[in-house]
Design a protein around this motif. Structure first.
Motif, mmCIF file in Angstrom:
data_model
loop_
_atom_site.group_PDB
_atom_site.id
_atom_site.type_symbol
_atom_site.label_atom_id
_atom_site.label_comp_id
_atom_site.label_asym_id
_atom_site.label_seq_id
_atom_site.Cartn_x
_atom_site.Cartn_y
_atom_site.Cartn_z
ATOM 1 N N ASP A 106 12.732 -34.024 -77.446
ATOM 2 C CA ASP A 106 13.076 -32.623 -77.283
ATOM 3 C C ASP A 106 12.077 -31.829 -78.104
ATOM 4 O O ASP A 106 11.078 -32.390 -78.570
ATOM 5 C CB ASP A 106 14.540 -32.351 -77.681
ATOM 6 N N GLU A 107 12.329 -30.557 -78.326
ATOM 7 C CA GLU A 107 11.366 -29.732 -79.059
ATOM 8 C C GLU A 107 11.275 -30.101 -80.538
ATOM 9 O O GLU A 107 10.325 -29.731 -81.206
ATOM 10 C CB GLU A 107 11.725 -28.258 -78.906
ATOM 11 N N GLU A 108 12.226 -30.835 -81.040
ATOM 12 C CA GLU A 108 12.276 -31.180 -82.460
ATOM 13 C C GLU A 108 11.769 -32.585 -82.777
ATOM 14 O O GLU A 108 11.366 -32.853 -83.896
ATOM 15 C CB GLU A 108 13.713 -31.051 -82.986
#
Length: 166
Positions: free
Chosen positions: A109-111
Motif C-alpha cells: 500500500d502507500e505505507e
C-alpha cells in the motif's frame, strides 16, 4: 512463469532485499553452480572488503518438514559438497519459506511493501564428510537462525575476522 521457477526467483529476490536493507552489494554468479547470490561490500579498508556466498532454497509453507528446532531440507550430495567445509568465501544455505499462492508473496500500500514469509540460514562449515555413494543429505535449518539485516552483518564481521593478515 512456471511455479517452481517463480518461487525460486522470488526467494532469491527476498534475500536480495534483505541484503539491500543491510547495505551490501548483491551479485548473481553466472553460471550458477551451487551459489545463487554473492554478497559483498566496497570498503575503504581492504581487510574489510570481503564477500559471502548464499545458496537459496525455497519451500512452500505446507511442504516443509518441521521439527521442534528447525526445518529439514534435502540437498543433493553435489550441492552439499559445494557448501560444506571452511571456504575462502564463506557459504551459507538459506531457506526461504514462501506462501503457497504466489499472489500472496507481497502486500503493498502507500505505507509499506511487505514481502511474505521468512528466511532462515545455516552454515555447513562444520559438517561431516559424505559416505561413499550417498546421493542426498538432509540438513536441519535452525528455526532460531532467522535471516535478518543483523545476521548478514554478523556473517561479514566473521568473514573479516578470518581474513589472513598479509
Amino acid at each position: 512463469m512456471e511455479l517452481n521457477n517463480h518461487q525460486g526467483w522470488y526467494g532469491e529476490t527476498f534475500v536480495a532485499a534483505i541484503a539491500a536493507a543491510a547495505g551490501f552489494q548483491v551479485a548473481v554468479p553466472y553460471p550458477d553452480i551451487g551459489k545463487d547470490l554473492i554478497l559483498g561490500r566496497d570498503h575503504e579498508d581492504p581487510d574489510l572488503d570481503v564477500q559471502i556466498a548464499l545458496q537459496v532454497k525455497t519451500r512452500r509453507v505446507e511442504e516443509v518438514a518441521e521439527t521442534d528446532t528447525g526445518f529439514k531440507i534435502t540437498l543433493s550430495a553435489a550441492g552439499y559438497k559445494r557448501l560444506r567445509g571452511k571456504r575462502q568465501v564463506p557459504a551459507y544455505l538459506v531457506m526461504v519459506l514462501v506462501p503457497t499462492d504466489p499472489a500472496q508473496y507481497i502486500r503493498m500500500d502507500e505505507e509499506a511493501l511487505v514481502l511474505r514469509r521468512c528466511a532462515y540460514w545455516v552454515s555447513l562449515e562444520q559438517r561431516l564428510p559424505l559416505q561413499q555413494g550417498q546421493k542426498t543429505v538432509t540438513v536441519t535449518v535452525p528455526r532460531d537462525n532467522l535471516l535478518t539485516v543483523d545476521a548478514l552483518h554478523k556473517f561479514f564481521a566473521r568473514a573479516c575476522e578470518e581474513v589472513p593478515a598479509p
